[in-house]
Design a protein around this motif. Structure first.
Motif: not given
Lengths: 335, 297, 320, 310
Positions: A142-145, A148-155
């Motif tokens: 969800p919310r790919p835009e 796109y800008e996030q870093f791995p540890h935020e997921l």
């Protein structure tokens, strides 16, 4: 033309321990067709991951012998530059641990774009970004835009695994190798990821090798199944045949040790999985774990025998195998 | 009963130190270093028994800056003092002080680190702030100031002052290790089995970090020998009239000495290098041994 | 990020306060006070007492401390008894030299350490790596003063390539090009001496970081994408390992200060380190106190800067 | 009176944040959980990572601080760490997940298994050794391995040594925190069989914490499902598997891969249906914060978290 995508012949992958080579994958021969999911099952130390890494030639220090041909190109002998053109393009891989398989210091978008950049030079920067967002959508993020800008540890772990899948399918690979893709995930997430892989298979028509230790996952996903023990394939068959009529003693033992309906005691396989260094190199490799089966029932040089169309079993010991009753197992079973 | 306990004791597996030493012997360079260290220690402590320190440090204006001769094996310095004698006593002093500082700072640092790491939370937070603060101090200047200020100054005070600004490294290391170890299931298991904090720290956690402690202390020994000779080099090390390797080197700040009187400073420089290298070789070999054991265990 | 910086600043403040208290205590322990160096020795005891009272030297310690801190904040570091002038003036003369020396040392450290570290890490266990590792091994065991002496002996005296003492050739006109070149020339040998020793830590860090990163799973991911070895190293391994190095110089300040003290002594280079040694030798304690405080603050600020830079290059720290 | 009675257990972990690093919020790891255990039975506690299942077990035995609520053991309040009496500490033991880290690598098997004995029973060296050997016999680890170190054993053997240690004091309740999830399937079978055997022999009660519904189904008489620190469903094994009421329970069950490939289609459809139900009737099962409601009894054995009626 045949439907054959990948053909592995007499593959032997060896690692060096104390100046000597030990084969972790020993004499593996198999084929994978387009649009097919081949499940490879085994416990830790069976050589299933070593096999996957051999196909991608990702081992840094291993000796690979035999033949691996993808679309009639031999990967084993291929020069590195050629190999790099194929990896990530014709063949791609999904890894086990979504926590460590992504570069922690690189935004998600760039990690996917890298794969596009490497194999699709025509795509400009805009095109890459567009395609990346498209891929993120495709794998159900969800919310790919934003991602796109996030870093791995935020997921979360499940989201990261989706990103890894997006990287793998970026260039519509023909061969997709999934190495324990759901082992590190929760069951509900596992179900979602497995469904996603099924769904993608329909879309990109890839041949998929699914490596797992979970018999349930194989039963749900695979078209054909290969069971590995001690570096060898001990049984390979279409999925319904394997589960309906398992033959090799190891396959049968494995199936019996998983809790199922109406089972009081679980079957225990004697002994331990041998380490790479202590792998039996001659005769039936499973023999020492079924000592009640007479030595004469094993082949001297066990080979795969076709027992019905498409169903192969290694060694003849399966004909003489039976489960000793629980009492006997109790006495000498656990060690 | 007696016999049985004896048997248990006999079968007791080798201690950390034993295992490390055994690995050490396999490493040739480290073995040579160890032998060198043992020999030099025995030599300097042995010879210095027969040397008269007062005589050696007495100024003899009729024999200044003499090159090596039969009378003075390594010549004399600008005060006509025997360089060889100073070298022997200096080495002995350097080794002794290095050892003393390492032990004092080690004991304090380990205690500090284990407590901070094991108890964690606010205690840890507070103790880490103290370490952070000490870490950023310009310790060389502060040691020099304290050395100059202390009224009754002797070797032991010097060791304490040095140790006071040198315990943070080991404390930090031990703390992070203790922090890791106590989260491991075996330490948690001990809690559920009724062991006290005290017993968990000393009986469960500490045995798992002994090899780390041995390795770190060895490497600290090298470092402390270096710091001591550095301070003596600047003139703020040992009390006056106590020979030191650093003092011999300090003579080389005189261009004449540096250029033309190699016998005064080169042997001291070589000796410091050899000492530090050997101690370090031993330390590194111990570290490799400890790592290898870690992998197996 | 702002939260992180503010929180980091909040730790810095007590550090500086503690430092000032420590230095103040040190100053109190030192013999003599602000008047010792100033006064005409013929002055009477009563007059001295009046002066003491006037300067607040009879006040309780906390008021004295407050006065002292107020002075510091206003740039008043006291009077030098040796130079009969403001400590501020004495120090500022030397400050430039030490800053130049430190910058030269840092520049050379990075110039040498990064390539060595990268080579050593990428081609680990090759002969080249063994040579580099051998050097770091020796460098770690060599005290800087021995190293600097040997360098001075070889390049200064035997080969005569560099000046052997001072910070500028005598008779140079300040402001001219020659003057600055001479300054730079004088700082090279001592700077390189520091650098050659201080590269050791950075090289070792880089090497182990690269060897470590090499084995990470995400490197396998990159290879599986079909990235060439060069690309894997440049984009994934080096980037991740080199970025933290950008933050290192702040933490290096403590050891840099130690280095300058030794090197300035050996090369007779008139910087703050040498000033410190001279002052303590001459019992010029107000200068000693001021220098200790300045060095301490430099270290604290260096650590602060490093932490912030590290926070900027590593998103994992930034988010927290 | 129940053997172990947990009433409205809450375990909160502080979240540090803000500029001063104060506690700004809490993670409600366990957020009001109540249950009762009867002696001699096996209770499964199932949930995904972050559900609070492990924290619940660890709070009962005292490895985590209880924020509020009560734990009664044989009627005695043992909530507080200080209130945990010697009897309680002896009677309640734990089996850990990771057979590699749960045994101290620097200790011999003798020292590992004897640790609880040394803490509670003053035995002579000889008696102690005899007891340890007996215990090793029970768990089928050959007693000449008494002087070996953990690394000389396989994962399954280590796990059994851990069990020997847990039963050394003849406990009544064993909290088994994911005891088989780090093991291979065949080794897993060995440990599960063995847990069942000693349960009969020693009349043990298990609180069996696991993420694996298959294993829990095989082992347990009663099952509780946890989600985000709360119970969503509680019932007999039959209740849970044949008549799941809460959508989360259904999702979990639907997610288990079926071992028979013939059921593949059916299972896939089932999963789609459940997913649909989950999307459509989410509000029926979760409150505004996405948490489960309080438990309502729907039969004598079966409770489900649903909004209160009326």
């Amino acid at each position: 033309m045949s439907n054959e995508l990948l053909k592995i012949k007499n593959l032997k992958t060896s690692f060096r321990i104390d100046d000597e080579y030990y084969a972790a994958v020993d004499d593996v021969t198999l084929t994978l067709n387009k649009n097919e999911i081949l499940g490879i099952v085994g416990e830790s130390g069976s050589g299933k991951s070593a096999l996957a890494f051999s196909i991608m030639r990702l081992h840094t220090r291993a000796k690979i012998e035999g033949e691996i041909s993808l679309n009639n190109q031999n990967i084993v002998k291929m020069p590195k530059s050629k190999l790099n053109k194929i990896r990530g393009d014709e063949m791609a891989m999904i890894f086990q641990d979504p926590l460590t398989a992504l570069n922690p210091l690189m935004p998600i978008g760039r990690q996917i774009e890298e794969n596009l950049f490497l194999h699709n030079k025509k795509l400009g920067q805009q095109g890459r970004k567009k395609r990346t967002i498209e891929l993120l959508n495709l794998v159900g993020i969800p919310r790919p835009e934003r991602v796109y800008e996030q870093f791995p540890h935020e997921l979360s772990g499940g989201m990261r695994q989706r990103v890894i899948i997006a990287i793998a399918i970026a260039n519509d690979p023909e061969l997709l190798i999934a190495d324990e893709p759901t082992t590190a995930l929760d069951v509900t997430i596992q179900a979602q990821i497995l469904d996603l892989i099924q769904e993608l298979k329909q879309k990109i028509h890839a041949g998929i090798i699914l490596i797992t230790h979970d018999l349930g996952v194989v039963a749900e996903m695979a078209d054909r199944v290969a069971v590995m023990y001690a570096g060898q394939i001990v049984e390979i068959a279409p999925v319904d045949k394997l589960f309906a009529n398992p033959l090799h003693p190891y396959t049968r033992s494995l199936l019996n040790s998983v809790p199922t309906e109406g089972q009081d005691r679980l079957h225990v396989i004697q002994g331990v999985v041998p380490t790479l260094k202590n792998l039996p190199r001659t005769g039936c490799r499973f023999a020492e774990r079924i000592p009640w089966v007479d030595a004469s029932h094993h082949e001297e040089n066990p080979d795969l025998h076709e027992v019905e169309p498409g169903h192969f079993v290694r060694c003849t010991c399966y004909k003489h195998f039976y489960f000793p009753d629980n009492k006997e197992e109790q006495e000498n079973g656990v060690s | 009963m007696e016999a049985n306990t004896a048997k248990i004791a006999e079968q007791k597996s080798p201690s950390s130190l034993n295992i490390l030493l055994r690995e050490l012997v396999r490493d040739k360079l480290a073995l040579v270093s160890l032998i060198f260290l043992i020999l030099i220690t025995a030599f300097v402590f042995g010879i210095s028994l027969f040397l008269n320190q007062a005589e050696i440090v007495t100024v003899d204006l009729f024999a200044i800056n003499e090159p090596p001769s039969d009378q003075f094996i390594l010549g004399t310095d600008y005060g006509g003092r025997d360089v060889f004698g100073q070298l022997i006593i200096g080495t002995r002093n350097s080794l002794a002080i290095g050892f003393l500082v390492t032990v004092i700072s080690g004991v304090f640092g380990i205690a500090f680190g284990v407590v901070s790491g094991y108890f964690g939370g606010h205690i840890d937070n507070f103790m880490m702030r103290i370490i952070d603060f000490f870490m950023v101090l310009p310790f060389l200047m502060i040691i020099i100031v304290f050395v100059t200020m202390t009224p009754s100054y002797d070797i032991f005070t010097f060791a304490v002052i040095m140790a006071a600004f040198n315990w943070m490294g080991i404390a930090r290391l031990i703390r992070s290790k203790a922090l890791q170890e106590k989260e491991l299931d075996y330490a948690q298991a001990s809690k559920t089995l009724g062991s006290s904090n005290f017993s968990i720290i000393f009986k469960q956690v500490l045995p798992n970090i002994t090899s780390l402690i041995i390795v770190t202390m060895t490497l600290n020994l090298a470092q402390n020998i270096g710091i001591e000779s550095g301070l003596s080099f600047l003139g703020f090390g040992f009390p006056e009239d106590t020979p030191s390797l650093g003092t011999l080197l300090a003579y080389a700040t005189n261009p004449q000495t540096l250029e033309f009187r190699w016998w005064i400073w080169v042997p001291a420089a070589v000796l410091i290098l050899l000492l530090m290298l050997s101690v370090r070789n031993v330390g590194e070999a111990l570290r490799r041994a400890a790592d290898a054991r870690q992998r197996r265990g | 990020m702002w939260k992180f910086i503010v929180r980091r600043l909040l730790i810095t403040f007590p550090q500086i306060v503690f430092l000032s208290v420590l230095v103040f205590i040190m100053a109190q322990l030192m013999p003599g006070d602000a008047l010792t160096g100033l006064i005409d020795p013929t002055i009477t005891q009563e007059a001295l007492e009046i002066q003491r009272e006037r300067l607040g030297l009879n006040n309780p310690w906390y008021i004295q401390y407050a006065d002292w801190v107020t002075g510091l904040v206003q740039g008043d570091l006291g009077q030098s008894y040796r130079f009969k002038t403001d400590v501020t003036a004495v120090i500022s003369e030397r400050l430039n030299n030490t800053v130049l020396l430190s910058v030269v040392a840092l520049v050379f450290t990075y110039l040498i350490a990064i390539p060595l570290g990268l080579i050593s890490g990428r081609y680990n266990d090759s002969p080249l790596d063994s040579a580099i590792t051998g050097y770091t091994y020796l460098g770690f065991a060599t005290p800087i003063f021995i190293f600097a002496l040997v360098i001075l002996w070889i390049f200064g005296y035997q080969l005569g390539w560099f000046p052997t003492s001072g910070s500028v050739a005598p008779g140079m006109q300040p402001g001219t090009m020659e003057y600055y070149l001479s300054k730079l020339n004088h700082s090279l040998l001592p700077g390189i001496s520091i650098a050659l020793i201080s590269v050791v830590g950075t090289v070792q860090y880089l090497r182990s970081e690269i060897v470590d990163t090499k084995q990470k799973d995400f490197i396998i991911t990159a290879r599986a994408k079909g990235a060439s070895e060069n690309r894997v190293y440049n984009r994934h391994i080096f980037r991740n390992s080199v970025l933290p190095i950008a933050a290192f110089f702040g933490w290096e300040i403590t050891s840099l200060i130690t280095g300058t003290v030794f090197v300035e002594r050996i090369f007779g280079y008139p910087g703050m380190g040498l000033l410190f040694l001279e002052s303590i030798g001459q019992r010029d304690f107000s200068v000693v106190t001021a220098l200790t405080l300045l060095f301490g603050i430099a270290s604290i600020l260096g650590a602060l800067l490093s932490d912030i830079i590290l926070g900027m290059v590593d998103p994992r720290i930034r988010i927290k | 009176m129940a053997f172990l009675d947990v009433k409205d257990l809450q375990v909160y972990f502080p979240i540090k944040g803000g500029i001063l690093n104060r506690t700004v919020d809490h993670i409600r790891a366990v957020d009001g959980v109540s249950f009762e255990l009867e002696q001699g039975k096996t209770y499964g506690l199932v949930g995904e990572s972050g559900s609070g299942k492990s924290t619940t077990g660890r709070a009962i035995i005292g490895l985590e601080d209880v924020t509020s609520g009560q734990v009664l053991f044989n009627g005695k309040d043992v909530t507080d760490k200080k209130a945990k009496t010697k009897d309680f500490r002896k009677d309640v033991q734990m089996i850990f997940q990771d057979p590699y880290s749960s045994l101290n690598p620097r200790k011999r098997v003798l020292d590992i298994v004897a640790e609880p004995l040394r803490n509670y029973e003053k035995l002579s060296k000889l008696e102690e050794r005899k007891r340890v050997q007996e215990l090793l016999d029970i768990v089928n680890v050959s007693s000449d391995s008494i002087f070996k170190y953990p690394h000389e054993f396989s994962g399954g053997q280590r796990q059994r040594i851990g069990i020997a240690r847990a039963i050394a004091l003849k406990p009544k309740l064993i909290i088994a925190d994911e005891p088989v999830s780090a093991l291979d399937v065949s080794v897993q079978a060995q440990v599960l069989n063995f847990l069942q055997e000693i349960q009969k022999e020693l009349n043990l009660t298990y609180l069996f914490i696991s993420h694996d519904l298959g294993v829990v189904k095989h082992m347990c008489d009663n099952i509780s499902i946890m989600y985000k620190g709360r119970y969503v469903e509680q019932g007999s094994t039959k209740d849970i598997f044949e008549n799941p009421q809460h959508i989360y329970t259904k999702r979990l069950i639907a997610a288990i891969p079926d071992i028979d490939p013939k059921n593949r289609e059916r299972q896939f459809k089932f999963r789609q249906e459940i997913a649909k139900e989950y999307r459509e009737s989410y509000d029926r099962y979760f409150d505004g914060n996405g948490l489960a409601f309080g438990l309502q009894s729907i039969s004598s054995t079966h409770k489900v978290a649903l909004p209160e009626k009326g």
